[in-house]
Scaffold this motif. Structure first.
Motif, PDB file in Angstrom:
ATOM      1  N   TYR A   1      44.899  20.459  59.829  1.00 18.32           N
ATOM      2  CA  TYR A   1      44.882  21.794  59.229  1.00 18.32           C
ATOM      3  C   TYR A   1      43.967  21.819  58.015  1.00 18.32           C
ATOM      4  O   TYR A   1      44.039  20.953  57.135  1.00 18.32           O
TER       5      TYR A   1
ATOM      6  N   TRP B   1      42.113  24.920  55.195  1.00 21.99           N
ATOM      7  CA  TRP B   1      42.163  26.327  54.781  1.00 21.99           C
ATOM      8  C   TRP B   1      40.717  26.784  54.607  1.00 21.99           C
ATOM      9  O   TRP B   1      40.019  26.344  53.693  1.00 21.99           O
ATOM     10  N   GLN B   2      40.240  27.651  55.515  1.00 21.67           N
ATOM     11  CA  GLN B   2      38.867  28.111  55.464  1.00 21.67           C
ATOM     12  C   GLN B   2      38.801  29.586  55.851  1.00 21.67           C
ATOM     13  O   GLN B   2      39.536  30.039  56.725  1.00 21.67           O
ATOM     14  N   GLN B   3      37.942  30.322  55.155  1.00 20.65           N
ATOM     15  CA  GLN B   3      37.749  31.753  55.402  1.00 20.65           C
ATOM     16  C   GLN B   3      39.061  32.523  55.295  1.00 20.65           C
ATOM     17  O   GLN B   3      39.328  33.458  56.048  1.00 20.65           O
TER      18      GLN B   3
ATOM     19  N   TRP C   1      44.388  29.533  57.916  1.00 20.45           N
ATOM     20  CA  TRP C   1      44.557  28.162  58.389  1.00 20.45           C
ATOM     21  C   TRP C   1      43.725  27.948  59.650  1.00 20.45           C
ATOM     22  O   TRP C   1      43.782  28.749  60.589  1.00 20.45           O
ATOM     23  N   GLN C   2      42.957  26.867  59.637  1.00 24.62           N
ATOM     24  CA  GLN C   2      42.132  26.495  60.782  1.00 24.62           C
ATOM     25  C   GLN C   2      42.681  25.202  61.389  1.00 24.62           C
ATOM     26  O   GLN C   2      43.231  24.365  60.675  1.00 24.62           O
ATOM     27  N   GLU C   3      42.522  25.041  62.691  1.00 25.22           N
ATOM     28  CA  GLU C   3      43.064  23.886  63.386  1.00 25.22           C
ATOM     29  C   GLU C   3      41.957  23.091  64.080  1.00 25.22           C
ATOM     30  O   GLU C   3      41.083  23.674  64.735  1.00 25.22           O
ATOM     31  N   ASN C   4      42.005  21.782  63.894  1.00 28.84           N
ATOM     32  CA  ASN C   4      41.101  20.871  64.582  1.00 28.84           C
ATOM     33  C   ASN C   4      41.867  19.638  65.025  1.00 28.84           C
ATOM     34  O   ASN C   4      43.035  19.462  64.661  1.00 28.84           O
TER      35      ASN C   4
ATOM     36  N   ASP D   1      37.659  27.642  50.285  1.00 30.99           N
ATOM     37  CA  ASP D   1      37.876  26.777  51.434  1.00 30.99           C
ATOM     38  C   ASP D   1      38.400  25.441  50.903  1.00 30.99           C
ATOM     39  O   ASP D   1      37.838  24.892  49.949  1.00 30.99           O
TER      40      ASP D   1
END
Length: 414
Positions: free
Chosen positions: A206, A208-210, A213-216, A254
């Motif tokens: 996880y 934190w961008q834009q 929460w973003q997942e990769n 971010d």
């Protein structure tokens, strides 16, 4: 002024905490250390005396306690008269130890987010799942609780606060970079509790961008960093504790965490994961034995504390923070470099344990003198970092700053 410290835990970080508390017992008072196995605590106290670490004559006693039992921890706090609890046990005990502090009025300091042993990588923000739910209770009881007070999380939170406060009108990104450029000479090992270490990297990454929460996936996104002292190093975006509080306090930025890994670590990790050996869920063997694969892997790997005598090289951990001032783009790298051999010479531990164990003692000292004794729950970025940096300059973890003006100690930027 608060005095008398109870250390929960007896691993490599606890050893560092014990030595540093002993070196500052004129401020911290009587010292106590407790874990499920008292013999481990006795061994740590013996190492303190072998190094003549006690600044002045005083009490340092060992105890056995089950950190998962709030009532037992509360009883031990009462028995010892501890007014400050430094929790460097497993993250599994955070909530029970915190509850004991709320019940007794003792200040609470930990170094990682609480974890449920049956769950990995829960929905963000992780603090919101556990510790932050007790924030109102801490305030009502007037209990100081400092969360994530190690290095990462901990000092990297303070680095972010310092960079934003001193160099920026607005912050746009915070990239935390953790590089261990050391070598322990073993075929494969983790630098701290293997169970906790692997749990960090088997779930969703996880960031934190834009504003969301973003997942990769782990090892999906990597980049090369050129850092002071350790040079060019490959690091991968990973999930980590501090992202979850920094994203809350700096939502406009971010926030990412990057950790260095060599190809050998990645290869071994991938094989273990693909075989199912990093699972936290129990399985039954052909003989009818129920085992947790992750705990079996932990049992066969070297004890991280055993790595210390042979460890060489350095760590570099810091924050690359970007933003604007007076309409112009600025970036600053706030960081620390630690040496494995120096750590072993001083406290008998390797550099990873050293960087994690020194900051909570400094924060305990600032609770003791009232500077950080706020009577409520905070993450480290909510505290003025300058008193912390000042203490750590003299405790073995000096803070440096690199920006367009050069590379220098933090206090020469003022």
């Amino acid at each position: 002024m608060k005095r008398n410290v109870l250390i929960i835990g007896a691993g490599g970080v606890a050893q560092v905490v014990a030595h540093k508390c002993a070196q500052n017992n004129d401020i911290l008072g009587d010292l106590h250390i407790a874990s499920r196995t008292r013999a481990k605590c006795d061994a740590i106290i013996a190492s303190v005396h072998e190094k003549n670490a006690m600044k002045q004559p005083g009490l340092f006693d060992a105890h056995a306690v089950d950190g998962m039992d709030s009532a037992a921890v509360a009883a031990l706090i009462g028995k010892t008269g501890a007014q400050i609890v430094i929790n460097v046990g497993s993250p599994f005990v955070n909530m029970t130890v915190l509850e004991a502090c709320i019940q007794t009025g003792a200040a609470y300091i930990d170094t990682a987010i609480h974890e449920d042993p049956t769950k990995i990588c829960e929905t963000p923000p992780w603090y919101g799942n556990y510790e932050w739910k007790r924030r109102d209770a801490c305030a009502a009881a007037g209990v100081t609780a400092i969360l994530g007070a190690g290095f990462d999380p901990g000092m990297v939170n303070a680095f972010a606060r310092f960079a934003v406060d001193e160099f920026m009108d607005e912050v746009t990104s915070i990239d935390i970079v953790d590089i261990n450029a050391g070598s322990h000479g073993r075929y494969f090992s983790t630098n701290f509790d293997p169970e906790i270490n692997f749990r960090e990297f088997t779930g969703t990454v996880y960031s934190w961008q834009q504003g969301a929460w973003q997942e990769n996936k782990m090892f999906e996104i990597g980049r090369e960093w050129d850092l002071p002292v350790v040079g060019k190093q490959k690091a991968y975006m990973s999930g980590h504790d501090e992202v979850h509080s920094l994203a809350h306090h700096y939502p406009q930025a971010d926030v990412r965490f990057w950790m260095g890994f060599g190809d050998h670590y990645i290869n071994v990790f991938t094989v273990l994961q693909n075989l199912g050996l990093l699972s936290e869920q129990p399985v039954t063997t052909a003989e009818g034995l129920e085992v947790v694969p992750l705990k079996v892997v932990k049992a066969v790997l070297p004890d991280p504390s055993s790595l210390a005598p042979d460890y060489t090289g350095k760590t570099c951990i810091g924050d690359l923070v970007k933003g604007t001032r007076n309409g112009q783009e600025v970036e600053v790298f706030v960081y620390n470099v630690a040496d494995h051999k120096d750590a072993y010479t001083e406290v008998g531990s390797q550099g990873i344990s050293y960087t994690a164990g020194v900051p909570p003692v400094a924060m305990a000292m600032l609770v003791a003198d009232g500077t950080y004794d706020l009577g409520t729950m905070v993450n480290v970025e909510q505290l003025d970092p300058k008193p912390l940096f000042t203490l750590l300059d003299n405790m073995g973890l000096p803070t440096r700053v690199k920006d367009a003006a050069g590379d220098r100690p933090w206090d020469q930027t003022q």
